[in-house]
Enzyme design. Structure first.
Site, PDB file in Angstrom:
ATOM      1  N   CYS A   1     -15.508  57.641  43.710  1.00 41.99           N
ATOM      2  CA  CYS A   1     -15.909  58.676  42.755  1.00 41.99           C
ATOM      3  C   CYS A   1     -15.830  58.048  41.367  1.00 41.99           C
ATOM      4  O   CYS A   1     -14.764  57.603  40.946  1.00 41.99           O
ATOM      5  CB  CYS A   1     -14.926  59.840  42.864  1.00 41.99           C
ATOM      6  SG  CYS A   1     -15.198  61.155  41.675  1.00 41.99           S
TER       7      CYS A   1
ATOM      8  N   GLU B   1     -24.108  68.833  47.238  1.00 40.52           N
ATOM      9  CA  GLU B   1     -23.019  69.386  48.056  1.00 40.52           C
ATOM     10  C   GLU B   1     -23.550  70.411  49.052  1.00 40.52           C
ATOM     11  O   GLU B   1     -22.998  70.588  50.133  1.00 40.52           O
ATOM     12  CB  GLU B   1     -21.964  70.068  47.159  1.00 40.52           C
ATOM     13  CG  GLU B   1     -21.042  69.122  46.451  1.00 40.52           C
ATOM     14  CD  GLU B   1     -19.978  68.520  47.369  1.00 40.52           C
ATOM     15  OE1 GLU B   1     -19.281  69.273  48.065  1.00 40.52           O
ATOM     16  OE2 GLU B   1     -19.841  67.282  47.376  1.00 40.52           O
TER      17      GLU B   1
ATOM     18  N   ASP C   1     -13.166  61.421  47.149  1.00 39.51           N
ATOM     19  CA  ASP C   1     -14.150  61.872  46.160  1.00 39.51           C
ATOM     20  C   ASP C   1     -13.872  63.357  45.904  1.00 39.51           C
ATOM     21  O   ASP C   1     -13.092  63.987  46.622  1.00 39.51           O
ATOM     22  CB  ASP C   1     -15.576  61.680  46.724  1.00 39.51           C
ATOM     23  CG  ASP C   1     -16.651  62.162  45.764  1.00 39.51           C
ATOM     24  OD1 ASP C   1     -16.582  61.805  44.565  1.00 39.51           O
ATOM     25  OD2 ASP C   1     -17.560  62.910  46.181  1.00 39.51           O
ATOM     26  N   SER C   2     -14.571  63.900  44.912  1.00 37.44           N
ATOM     27  CA  SER C   2     -14.477  65.341  44.666  1.00 37.44           C
ATOM     28  C   SER C   2     -15.081  66.133  45.820  1.00 37.44           C
ATOM     29  O   SER C   2     -14.814  67.320  45.967  1.00 37.44           O
ATOM     30  CB  SER C   2     -15.241  65.682  43.394  1.00 37.44           C
ATOM     31  OG  SER C   2     -16.607  65.313  43.552  1.00 37.44           O
TER      32      SER C   2
HETATM   33  N1  DGL Z   1     -19.117  61.928  43.067  1.00 40.06           N
HETATM   34  C1  DGL Z   1     -18.437  61.967  41.841  1.00 40.06           C
HETATM   35  C2  DGL Z   1     -18.731  60.807  40.942  1.00 40.06           C
HETATM   36  O1  DGL Z   1     -18.999  59.732  41.447  1.00 40.06           O
HETATM   37  C3  DGL Z   1     -18.110  63.267  41.180  1.00 40.06           C
HETATM   38  C4  DGL Z   1     -19.148  64.308  41.063  1.00 40.06           C
HETATM   39  C5  DGL Z   1     -18.527  65.593  40.601  1.00 40.06           C
HETATM   40  O2  DGL Z   1     -17.669  66.104  41.306  1.00 40.06           O
HETATM   41  O3  DGL Z   1     -18.883  66.055  39.516  1.00 40.06           O
HETATM   42  O4  DGL Z   1     -18.659  60.900  39.751  1.00 40.06           O
END
Ligand code: DGL
Length: 272
Positions: A75, A154, A12-13
């Protein structure tokens, strides 16, 4: 044939993918996992899709180098930006991706009005357009990118004033328009389900896709003969591209795990 468990990669990010990881641990605890959050670049959701695609390729290379044989793109943003291209670039790797759960929402809604919370990038991607096209007919979809919410999560701010204000600002107008279902189209958002439920009340259904994603992962592992069996808890290796302390501090709260987080470093556009 007895399955021999292989290591799976999850990315994930940042910390959002832990909402998927904790479900994987619940359903398939014996599967060894390597998790990486690209916290150096979080949030992904405000970045151009092309850039997220590049990060996703490099993160995937890192996971494969560390022994992952199947990869869960935990993600929605990275799935929207990169899933097709990852499958093309790494044909030997099975990928599990994510898309906003418009299908179950459309099947279950009575009011015909559904709220979808995801990132800007996810809403822009072809994947979302195709989900809406396939499953959204006859349903009004109210979309919100929830500006700032990923950053609060976060930081571990799951129920503070700022998080509450962001969610109320997005959900109150949706409630006024009659939503009876909310789709969580970003893996960070399940961590604020208690707060969302407090705001929308008991009559609005909130859909977290993590259990379905974990089931799909287990199915694919089984198909390949790679599924870890039993309730023995295998190792999870946690990596972050930012300072490990922040991830390590939040692991118990977000994933119920206590483990050392390690650092992966971006060097000249590659992850080492
Ligand atoms: N958790 C991510 C998603 O499912 C990304 C959130 C982000 O980094 O903006 O889209």
């Amino acid at each position: 044939m007895t399955d021999s468990p292989v290591k799976i990669g999850v990315f994930d990010s940042g910390l959002g993918g832990l909402s998927v990881l904790r479900e994987l641990r619940r359903q398939i605890p014996a599967q060894p996992i390597i998790y990486i959050g690209d916290q150096f670049h979080v949030p992904y959701g405000v970045r151009p899709l092309e850039e997220v695609r590049r990060f996703s390729t490099d993160v995937t290379n890192f996971l494969i180098l560390h022994g992952a044989k199947l990869i869960v793109v935990a993600c929605n943003t990275a799935s929207a930006a990169a899933l097709h291209s990852l499958r093309r670039q790494f044909p030997e790797i099975p990928f599990v991706g994510m898309e906003p759960a418009v299908k179950p929402a459309a099947e279950q809604t009575h009011s015909g009005v559904v709220g979808v919370l995801a990132t800007y990038a996810t809403f822009q991607g072809e994947l979302y357009a195709s989900v809406v096209e396939r499953f959204g007919k006859g349903v009004t979809l109210l979309q919100s990118p929830c500006p700032g919410l990923v950053t609060e999560i976060e930081a571990g701010n799951l129920d503070g004033e700022k998080t509450r204000a962001i969610l109320k600002h997005e959900l109150d107008p949706m409630l006024a328009q009659g939503i009876d279902t909310v789709v969580l189209g970003c893996t960070h958002y399940p961590f604020v389900i208690p707060l969302i439920k407090e705001i929308v009340g008991p009559d609005v259904r909130v859909i977290d896709p993590a259990p379905a994603v974990a089931r799909q992962t287990a199915r694919l592992l089984k198909e390949h003969g790679w599924l870890g069996q039993g309730s023995f808890r295998a190792e999870v290796d946690f990596f972050t591209t930012a300072e490990p302390q922040a991830m390590q501090r939040l692991l118990p709260l977000l994933a119920g795990e206590t483990a050392q987080a390690k650092k992966a470093i971006w060097m000249e556009g590659k992850l080492v």
